[in-house]
Design an enzyme around this catalytic site. Structure first.
Site, PDB file in Angstrom:
ATOM      1  N   ALA A  24       0.616  -1.105  -0.004  1.00  0.00           N
ATOM      2  CA  ALA A  24       0.113   0.033  -0.103  1.00  0.00           C
ATOM      3  C   ALA A  24       0.813   1.357   0.067  1.00  0.00           C
ATOM      4  CB  ALA A  24      -0.893  -0.142   1.348  1.00  0.00           C
ATOM      5  N   THR A  28       0.357   5.174  -1.680  1.00  0.00           N
ATOM      6  CA  THR A  28      -0.178   6.219  -0.849  1.00  0.00           C
ATOM      7  C   THR A  28       0.392   7.742  -1.258  1.00  0.00           C
ATOM      8  OG1 THR A  28       1.757   5.888   0.839  1.00  0.00           O
ATOM      9  CG2 THR A  28      -0.586   5.166   1.363  1.00  0.00           C
ATOM     10  N   PHE A  35      -6.495   1.233   3.288  1.00  0.00           N
ATOM     11  CA  PHE A  35      -7.804   1.130   3.848  1.00  0.00           C
ATOM     12  C   PHE A  35      -7.572   0.372   5.256  1.00  0.00           C
ATOM     13  CE2 PHE A  35      -7.529  -2.907   1.338  1.00  0.00           C
ATOM     14  CZ  PHE A  35      -7.843  -3.696   2.164  1.00  0.00           C
ATOM     15  N   ARG A  36      -6.392  -0.294   5.492  1.00  0.00           N
ATOM     16  CA  ARG A  36      -6.218  -0.820   6.651  1.00  0.00           C
ATOM     17  C   ARG A  36      -6.037   0.211   7.897  1.00  0.00           C
ATOM     18  NH1 ARG A  36      -3.726  -4.110   3.127  1.00  0.00           N
ATOM     19  NH2 ARG A  36      -4.737  -6.427   2.849  1.00  0.00           N
ATOM     20  N   HIS A 121      -3.758  -9.424  -5.281  1.00  0.00           N
ATOM     21  CA  HIS A 121      -5.150  -9.134  -4.571  1.00  0.00           C
ATOM     22  C   HIS A 121      -6.046  -8.716  -5.693  1.00  0.00           C
ATOM     23  CE1 HIS A 121      -3.028  -8.577  -0.576  1.00  0.00           C
ATOM     24  NE2 HIS A 121      -3.116  -9.860  -0.797  1.00  0.00           N
ATOM     25  N   CYS A 129     -19.350 -10.195 -14.606  1.00  0.00           N
ATOM     26  CA  CYS A 129     -20.793 -10.650 -14.330  1.00  0.00           C
ATOM     27  C   CYS A 129     -20.741 -11.950 -13.744  1.00  0.00           C
ATOM     28  CB  CYS A 129     -21.838 -10.452 -15.494  1.00  0.00           C
ATOM     29  SG  CYS A 129     -23.279 -11.392 -15.014  1.00  0.00           S
ATOM     30  N   CYS A 150     -25.440  -6.414 -14.590  1.00  0.00           N
ATOM     31  CA  CYS A 150     -24.938  -6.884 -15.988  1.00  0.00           C
ATOM     32  C   CYS A 150     -25.836  -6.327 -16.973  1.00  0.00           C
ATOM     33  CB  CYS A 150     -24.810  -8.192 -16.061  1.00  0.00           C
ATOM     34  SG  CYS A 150     -24.420  -8.777 -17.919  1.00  0.00           S
ATOM     35  N   CYS A 153     -27.304  -9.476 -18.843  1.00  0.00           N
ATOM     36  CA  CYS A 153     -28.277 -10.502 -18.279  1.00  0.00           C
ATOM     37  C   CYS A 153     -28.945 -10.354 -17.028  1.00  0.00           C
ATOM     38  CB  CYS A 153     -27.517 -11.865 -18.381  1.00  0.00           C
ATOM     39  SG  CYS A 153     -26.206 -11.905 -16.812  1.00  0.00           S
ATOM     40  N   ASN A 214      11.287   1.262   3.779  1.00  0.00           N
ATOM     41  CA  ASN A 214      10.358   1.340   4.694  1.00  0.00           C
ATOM     42  C   ASN A 214      10.355   2.528   5.419  1.00  0.00           C
ATOM     43  OD1 ASN A 214       7.680   0.285   4.327  1.00  0.00           O
ATOM     44  ND2 ASN A 214       8.226  -1.671   4.772  1.00  0.00           N
TER      45      ASN A 214
HETATM   46 ZN   LIG Z   1     -24.295 -11.192 -17.478  1.00  0.00          ZN
END
Ligand SMILES: [Zn+2]
Length: 239
Positions: A24, A28, A35-36, A121, A129, A150, A153, A214
């Protein structure tokens, strides 16, 4: 500090097999919050912590509330790549860097021009969909209201993002492991290395040029061959 930077420059100059593993902290400086790091803002606007909202169960049971959070906090589509993203893309073009392994889902490495990116991630730029598999981009998700459906569908669309309780993608993990395993220089930055299984990837590195960049101390500091302390953008701007 200067000495560490000189060593890092030297390793980079003499390598054609660098792999970067980032979290992350890399984004930044592009204005994408981690978000943590839960702050008062979340608590005021949402009834649940981010880890709960971004879970598979929550997505199933509270899809609309999931998307309220997701649109507000996860879809920073105006964010631009920063110095670190650009430098990594440049190294790849120069044939020095083999791969970027990232825990981020913002697509900023690709926006900077990187080609070989293992997104552990997933990515907010891929959405499918659940019924027919049709693809939707992040803009469609941002502009949708309520639960995104979607157009073909009517099925509910799910982001190709690894939620809590979900496993990582096998092919992505294998690719990341192979790149790290074969790397000459492994640079790790912007991650506290506390999120497993991603943090375990470091165990596959066989070389003797493990670089940790870091701002603060991490549990892995003792394993680094070179420790560079500072904001990642600032460090990369000097390389
Ligand atoms: Zn669909």
């Amino acid at each position: 500090m200067q000495q560490e930077l000189e060593t890092l420059k030297d390793w980079i100059d003499h390598s054609d097999n660098i792999v970067f593993f980032g979290g992350a902290g890399v984004s930044t400086e592009s204005g994408i919050p981690d978000f943590r790091s839960v702050d008062g803002l979340y608590n005021q606007q949402y009834d649940y912590p981010p880890e709960t909202i971004l879970s598979h169960t929550f997505f199933r049971r509270n899809t609309e509330e999931f998307y309220r959070f997701y649109r507000a906090k996860m879809l920073a589509l105006d964010a631009k790549p920063n110095t670190a993203h650009k430098k990594l893309a440049q190294w790849e073009q120069e044939g020095k860097l083999k791969a970027v392994v990232t825990q981020n889902i913002d697509g900023l490495h690709q926006a900077a021009g990187s080609k070989m990116v293992y997104e552990l991630h997933g990515s907010v730029h891929r959405n499918y969909c659940q019924k027919c598999g049709a693809f939707y981009d992040a803009r469609y998700m941002l502009e949708s209201k309520g639960i995104p459906k979607c157009e073909k569908c009517g099925g509910i669309i799910k982001p190709d993002v690894v939620l809590y309780e979900e496993g990582l993608d096998d092919a992505t993990m294998r690719g990341a492991i192979r790149a790290i395993n074969q790397a000459d220089v492994l640079i790790i930055g912007g991650t506290s290395l506390t999120v497993y299984p991603a943090a375990g990837l470091i165990d596959y590195y066989n070389g003797n040029k493990l670089v940790l960049i870091n701002k603060s101390v991490t549990p892995m500091d003792s394993r680094a061959d070179l420790l560079v302390q500072g904001p990642i953008g600032e460090i990369f701007s000097q390389l």
